[in-house]
Design an enzyme around this catalytic site. Structure first.
Site, PDB file in Angstrom:
ATOM      1  N   GLU A  93       0.333  -1.083  -0.343  1.00  0.00           N
ATOM      2  CA  GLU A  93      -0.092  -0.415   0.173  1.00  0.00           C
ATOM      3  C   GLU A  93       0.686   1.286   0.032  1.00  0.00           C
ATOM      4  OE1 GLU A  93      -4.230  -1.866   2.112  1.00  0.00           O
ATOM      5  OE2 GLU A  93      -2.369  -0.510   3.183  1.00  0.00           O
ATOM      6  N   CYS A 106       3.850   8.929   0.854  1.00  0.00           N
ATOM      7  CA  CYS A 106       3.776   7.730   1.805  1.00  0.00           C
ATOM      8  C   CYS A 106       3.969   6.515   1.155  1.00  0.00           C
ATOM      9  CB  CYS A 106       2.200   7.577   2.896  1.00  0.00           C
ATOM     10  SG  CYS A 106       3.115   6.808   4.298  1.00  0.00           S
ATOM     11  N   CYS A 113       6.897  -6.703   6.654  1.00  0.00           N
ATOM     12  CA  CYS A 113       7.566  -6.238   7.641  1.00  0.00           C
ATOM     13  C   CYS A 113       8.671  -7.346   8.708  1.00  0.00           C
ATOM     14  CB  CYS A 113       7.486  -4.736   8.570  1.00  0.00           C
ATOM     15  SG  CYS A 113       8.361  -4.038   9.412  1.00  0.00           S
ATOM     16  N   CYS A 117       6.838  -4.737  15.314  1.00  0.00           N
ATOM     17  CA  CYS A 117       6.730  -3.511  16.215  1.00  0.00           C
ATOM     18  C   CYS A 117       4.610  -3.420  16.975  1.00  0.00           C
ATOM     19  CB  CYS A 117       6.510  -1.628  15.732  1.00  0.00           C
ATOM     20  SG  CYS A 117       8.126  -1.530  15.299  1.00  0.00           S
ATOM     21  N   CYS A 120       1.675  -1.298  15.728  1.00  0.00           N
ATOM     22  CA  CYS A 120       1.956  -1.480  13.855  1.00  0.00           C
ATOM     23  C   CYS A 120       0.896  -2.431  12.460  1.00  0.00           C
ATOM     24  CB  CYS A 120       3.278  -1.327  13.027  1.00  0.00           C
ATOM     25  SG  CYS A 120       2.638  -0.986  11.456  1.00  0.00           S
ATOM     26  N   GLY A 164       7.184  -1.807   5.992  1.00  0.00           N
ATOM     27  CA  GLY A 164       8.599  -2.744   5.643  1.00  0.00           C
ATOM     28  C   GLY A 164       9.145  -1.271   6.594  1.00  0.00           C
ATOM     29  N   GLU A 165      10.603  -1.933   6.843  1.00  0.00           N
ATOM     30  CA  GLU A 165      11.565  -0.986   7.710  1.00  0.00           C
ATOM     31  C   GLU A 165      12.893  -0.511   6.470  1.00  0.00           C
ATOM     32  OE1 GLU A 165      14.836   1.112   8.581  1.00  0.00           O
ATOM     33  OE2 GLU A 165      12.995   0.710  10.230  1.00  0.00           O
ATOM     34  N   SER A 196      11.775   7.415   7.157  1.00  0.00           N
ATOM     35  CA  SER A 196      12.434   6.730   8.273  1.00  0.00           C
ATOM     36  C   SER A 196      12.576   5.066   8.572  1.00  0.00           C
ATOM     37  CB  SER A 196      10.463   6.883   8.842  1.00  0.00           C
ATOM     38  OG  SER A 196      10.045   6.786   9.898  1.00  0.00           O
ATOM     39  N   SER A 219      11.655   6.856  14.184  1.00  0.00           N
ATOM     40  CA  SER A 219      10.379   5.956  14.638  1.00  0.00           C
ATOM     41  C   SER A 219      10.623   5.654  16.167  1.00  0.00           C
ATOM     42  CB  SER A 219       9.300   4.608  13.765  1.00  0.00           C
ATOM     43  OG  SER A 219       8.708   4.871  15.024  1.00  0.00           O
ATOM     44  N   LEU A 220      10.493   6.356  17.241  1.00  0.00           N
ATOM     45  CA  LEU A 220      11.024   6.225  18.759  1.00  0.00           C
ATOM     46  C   LEU A 220      10.402   5.919  19.719  1.00  0.00           C
ATOM     47  CD1 LEU A 220      13.326   6.829  20.000  1.00  0.00           C
ATOM     48  CD2 LEU A 220      12.252   9.197  20.375  1.00  0.00           C
ATOM     49  N   HIS A 221       9.122   6.289  20.011  1.00  0.00           N
ATOM     50  CA  HIS A 221       8.501   6.179  20.227  1.00  0.00           C
ATOM     51  C   HIS A 221       8.026   6.696  21.987  1.00  0.00           C
ATOM     52  CE1 HIS A 221       6.354   6.542  16.739  1.00  0.00           C
ATOM     53  NE2 HIS A 221       6.461   5.567  16.309  1.00  0.00           N
ATOM     54  N   ASN A 295      -3.497   6.467  15.913  1.00  0.00           N
ATOM     55  CA  ASN A 295      -4.488   5.261  14.386  1.00  0.00           C
ATOM     56  C   ASN A 295      -4.604   3.697  14.720  1.00  0.00           C
ATOM     57  OD1 ASN A 295      -4.413   8.121  12.896  1.00  0.00           O
ATOM     58  ND2 ASN A 295      -2.535   7.036  12.452  1.00  0.00           N
ATOM     59  N   CYS A 338      -1.244   7.056   9.533  1.00  0.00           N
ATOM     60  CA  CYS A 338       0.531   6.260   9.932  1.00  0.00           C
ATOM     61  C   CYS A 338      -0.349   4.724  10.942  1.00  0.00           C
ATOM     62  CB  CYS A 338       1.257   6.608  11.222  1.00  0.00           C
ATOM     63  SG  CYS A 338       1.765   8.104  10.278  1.00  0.00           S
TER      64      CYS A 338
END
Length: 345
Positions: A93, A106, A113, A117, A120, A164-165, A196, A219-221, A295, A338
């Site tokens: 996507e 995006c 992936c 996470c 996600c 994906g990473e 990212s 992408s920390l969080h 989200n 996201c």
């Protein structure tokens, strides 16, 4: 029967050599290369400055493994989500995000992936394969066309924040960016591209050594190891100290600020200790912070934090001289925001 080869895996020089070896002028290779990368040809029949016999010959030897936008959804806010079918039937996507001042693509870099996470939706798919450079490039071309149709303007920005990473598909992502930014491709400014990553220290250092002109986001969080490992289990292998070391290396090599992408969840990272830890982490190198609205992926463990918690983050970061933006998500009604990309119908 001749086994057809993927023509977009060839360099321009290899195409020139192919034509010479088959009794044609080398410059035919230049023409084909331009059709493939600058003009976005889907078929050899479109290559009208080649003779009919040459086009037939090309079609006998090569294939153009072009993506197909299999399904397009348009959000109430103008966001578009594309379900992109690849040549082998797999689907990724990509998303077009319009605002009054810009249109951002995006794009995805993997089918599924490599990482895990918890928050996600893409992580639930697991990694099936890396995308080829042309498959990444095609997503950008498709969104540029959509932006011109729906927004009456070209695409202005690209973020590698889809499925994906990106750093786990390092070579193909960099080749795609080279085509996107090159004069023989789309000619976009690398300053309008952001990659990212969830944080792969060795690959961040490799990226720094390659001196890219595009931007880096992390992408920390959470800036507390135990909490980050709970929500991003791979953090156990790549702890925050190692990531910090790689970010220092990045900044020393490139002189470019990093953007921290940060979602705040109720009961997970919405306390003062979380804010203070982020402030300390932001002191490692010059940076800015994007606080991102969560989200839902229908997981009861994760719930959007209160407005008071978001205000605390914003107020504290600003008081410490750190640039912070609070990002409102777009495309939620079509699962295009996201963390929601999971090939969900």
């Amino acid at each position: 029967m001749i086994k057809k080869r993927d023509i977009r895996s060839y360099t321009k020089e290899e195409l020139r050599n192919f034509f010479e070896e088959n009794g044609e002028k080398a410059f035919r290779g230049n023409q084909v290369y331009e059709w493939l990368w600058k003009k976005g040809a889907h078929t050899f029949d479109e290559m009208t400055n080649l003779s009919k016999s040459t086009r037939v010959f090309m079609d006998e030897h090569f294939t153009i493994n072009h993506i197909k936008v299999d399904h397009m959804q348009r959000s109430n806010d103008g966001t578009i989500k594309n379900a992109v079918k690849l040549h082998d039937g797999l689907v990724v996507e990509s998303v077009m995000i319009p605002t009054p001042t810009r249109t951002t693509a995006c794009v995805s870099s993997q089918v599924g992936c490599s990482l895990n996470c918890e928050f996600c939706a893409t992580a639930r798919l697991k990694r099936m394969r890396n995308l080829n450079p042309d498959e990444i490039y095609d997503q950008v071309v498709a969104i540029d066309k959509q932006s011109r149709i729906y927004n009456n303007r070209p695409l202005s920005n690209i973020v590698f924040m889809g499925m994906g990473e990106p750093l786990m598909n390092y070579n193909n992502v960099l080749k795609a960016i080279e085509k996107i930014t090159g004069d023989e491709g789309l000619g976009m400014s690398p300053k309008r591209i952001t990659l990212s990553t969830s944080g792969v220290p060795k690959m961040i250092k490799k990226l720094a050594d390659d001196q890219p002109k595009f931007n880096l986001a992390l992408s920390l969080h959470s800036a507390i190891d135990e909490k980050r490992t709970q929500i991003m289990p791979f953090n156990e292998q790549f702890p925050l100290e190692d990531i910090a070391d790689s970010l220092k290396y990045w900044y020393n090599k490139t002189g470019t600020k990093v953007t921290y992408e940060y979602v705040v969840w109720k009961g997970i990272n919405d306390q003062k200790e979380d804010v203070d830890a982020l402030v300390d982490y932001c002191k490692i190198i010059p940076c800015k912070v994007n606080i991102i609205e969560y989200n839902s992926i229908d997981d009861p463990r994760f719930e959007q934090a209160s407005q008071q918690a978001l205000n605390l983050y914003e107020r504290t970061l600003e008081a410490n001289g750190i640039v912070v933006n609070v990002r409102r998500s777009r495309g939620k009604d079509i699962d295009a925001a996201c963390g929601q990309l999971a090939n969900k119908p």
